[in-house]
Enzyme design. Structure first.
Site, PDB file in Angstrom:
ATOM      1  N   ASP A  87      21.783  99.203  94.901  1.00 33.30           N
ATOM      2  CA  ASP A  87      21.499  99.882  93.636  1.00 33.30           C
ATOM      3  C   ASP A  87      21.023 101.326  93.814  1.00 33.30           C
ATOM      4  O   ASP A  87      20.504 101.924  92.867  1.00 33.30           O
ATOM      5  CB  ASP A  87      20.473  99.087  92.809  1.00 33.30           C
ATOM      6  N   ARG A 128      19.336 106.020  91.212  1.00 26.91           N
ATOM      7  CA  ARG A 128      18.971 104.594  91.085  1.00 26.91           C
ATOM      8  C   ARG A 128      19.742 104.040  89.903  1.00 26.91           C
ATOM      9  O   ARG A 128      19.616 104.534  88.780  1.00 26.91           O
ATOM     10  CB  ARG A 128      17.468 104.462  90.856  1.00 26.91           C
ATOM     11  N   ASP A 182      18.950  95.317  89.518  1.00 32.62           N
ATOM     12  CA  ASP A 182      18.132  95.277  90.732  1.00 32.62           C
ATOM     13  C   ASP A 182      18.862  94.385  91.727  1.00 32.62           C
ATOM     14  O   ASP A 182      19.007  93.181  91.507  1.00 32.62           O
ATOM     15  CB  ASP A 182      16.742  94.722  90.428  1.00 32.62           C
ATOM     16  N   GLU A 184      17.242  93.242  98.251  1.00 27.15           N
ATOM     17  CA  GLU A 184      16.894  94.174  99.321  1.00 27.15           C
ATOM     18  C   GLU A 184      17.695  93.824 100.579  1.00 27.15           C
ATOM     19  O   GLU A 184      18.217  92.713 100.711  1.00 27.15           O
ATOM     20  CB  GLU A 184      15.394  94.094  99.614  1.00 27.15           C
ATOM     21  N   ARG A 225      13.853 109.689  91.900  1.00 28.14           N
ATOM     22  CA  ARG A 225      15.278 109.385  91.782  1.00 28.14           C
ATOM     23  C   ARG A 225      15.735 109.499  90.331  1.00 28.14           C
ATOM     24  O   ARG A 225      14.988 109.169  89.410  1.00 28.14           O
ATOM     25  CB  ARG A 225      15.565 107.969  92.295  1.00 28.14           C
TER      26      ARG A 225
END
Length: 323
Positions: free
Chosen positions: A143, A213, A218, A221, A255
């Site tokens: 993302d 972003r 989301d 990770e 961002r």
């Protein structure tokens, strides 16, 4: 009989290719072989219920569609759509078996082609960025992406620092004199100021750096399940492409938070539909984002193959807490 074939299909090895890489090329090779020999793949019979004579009829139809396709399918999704369209009046079990044989997406897992970029700016958009081609190393995860916008763009030129502009001129002169040591030192100064010289269409372009972003999603990770898949999917979409970015705001990390469009595709839509991101409802309540996430949940694609995947915001919170 159909259930037995589907069960058998799970137990047997596939064509030996992956959906992300070899499925399209394997299909292309088999079509070329069929055109020359009129023979279908020997192991296909383990995946379908119809006879070899019927299989030959499929390959004739697919071959004709393949020849007429402009451009030819390059991705598993494109190849799957072509096969489904060519065999639209054939048994569902056969079509799904053929797709499974090549590791191509089945109809219920196929992501629809996203909508085109909006003609007018959506409500809340502060400005629009039109980027230079995205570099391979610019995608951090599923993302976040770093982009560069030419200093000739009015948005950038209006705020271009004089010292950066002067450094770019001096660097060009140093390169003309083959004084690459000075040129490299000047480029480091330019980079430290948030700009970079980018090679584009046989010339060096002074460009400003923007970290983007993606709004409303989301992704996992990098160390989470499906983190790599999310990164790779975003990279596959944007690498080497010029992007349109509609910026809404700036986050606490500096961002730009916005929507990204690439070749008319809405990037967040693709990521959600492929099950490679959550709808980040705390920051973006658009109904279409929730809808696309729900579609992926129902199909159990991507991270939704797990019954209870860990949310990335909870994962980050646990990491900060030392757990």
């Amino acid at each position: 009989m159909g259930n037995a074939i589907r069960l058998l299909r799970k137990c047997l090895n596939s064509h030996g290719v992956s959906a992300s890489s070899g499925g399209v090329s394997a299909l292309s090779r088999d079509l070329l072989n069929f055109e020359t020999t009129s023979q279908v793949p020997e192991k296909l019979g383990s995946y379908v219920v119809s006879s070899q004579k019927a299989q030959a009829n499929w390959y004739r139809k697919i071959l004709e569609a393949w020849k007429q396709a402009k451009p030819r399918p390059k991705t598993p999704e494109e190849a799957s759509r072509l096969v489904i369209a060519a065999l639209k009046n054939h048994q569902k079990a056969d079509v799904e078996g053929l797709l499974s044989f090549y590791g191509l997406p089945s109809p219920h897992n196929l992501v629809e082609v996203p909508t085109e970029a909006p003609v007018s700016l959506p409500k809340g958009v502060r400005f629009e960025l039109n980027t230079l081609p995205v570099d391979t190393k610019s995608v951090a995860d599923g993302d976040t992406v770093t982009v560069y916008v030419s200093s000739k763009d009015p948005l950038v030129s209006s705020s271009l620092p004089k010292d950066v502009s002067l450094a770019a001129v001096k660097r060009a002169k140093a390169r003309e004199k083959k004084n690459y040591t000075e040129a490299d030192a000047l480029h480091k100064t330019i980079i430290a100021s948030g700009y970079r010289m980018i090679s584009f269409q046989n010339e060096e372009v002074l460009a400003k750096k923007f970290r983007i972003r993606l709004s409303g999603i989301d992704s996992p990770e990098s160390k989470m399940p499906y983190g790599k898949e999310a990164h790779d999917e975003l990279l596959k979409m944007v690498e080497g492409k010029c992007l349109k970015v509609l910026v809404y705001t700036e986050d606490r990390y500096g961002r730009c938070v916005g929507d990204i469009y690439c070749n008319g595709k809405f990037v967040q839509e693709v990521m959600l539909k492929k099950g490679l991101a959550w709808h980040y409802v705390a920051y973006d309540k658009r109904a279409e984002l929730a809808k696309w996430e729900n579609e992926a949940r129902q199909k159990r694609v991507g991270l939704w193959a797990s019954s209870n995947p860990e949310k990335p915001w909870e994962w980050r919170k646990n990491k900060r807490g030392g757990n």
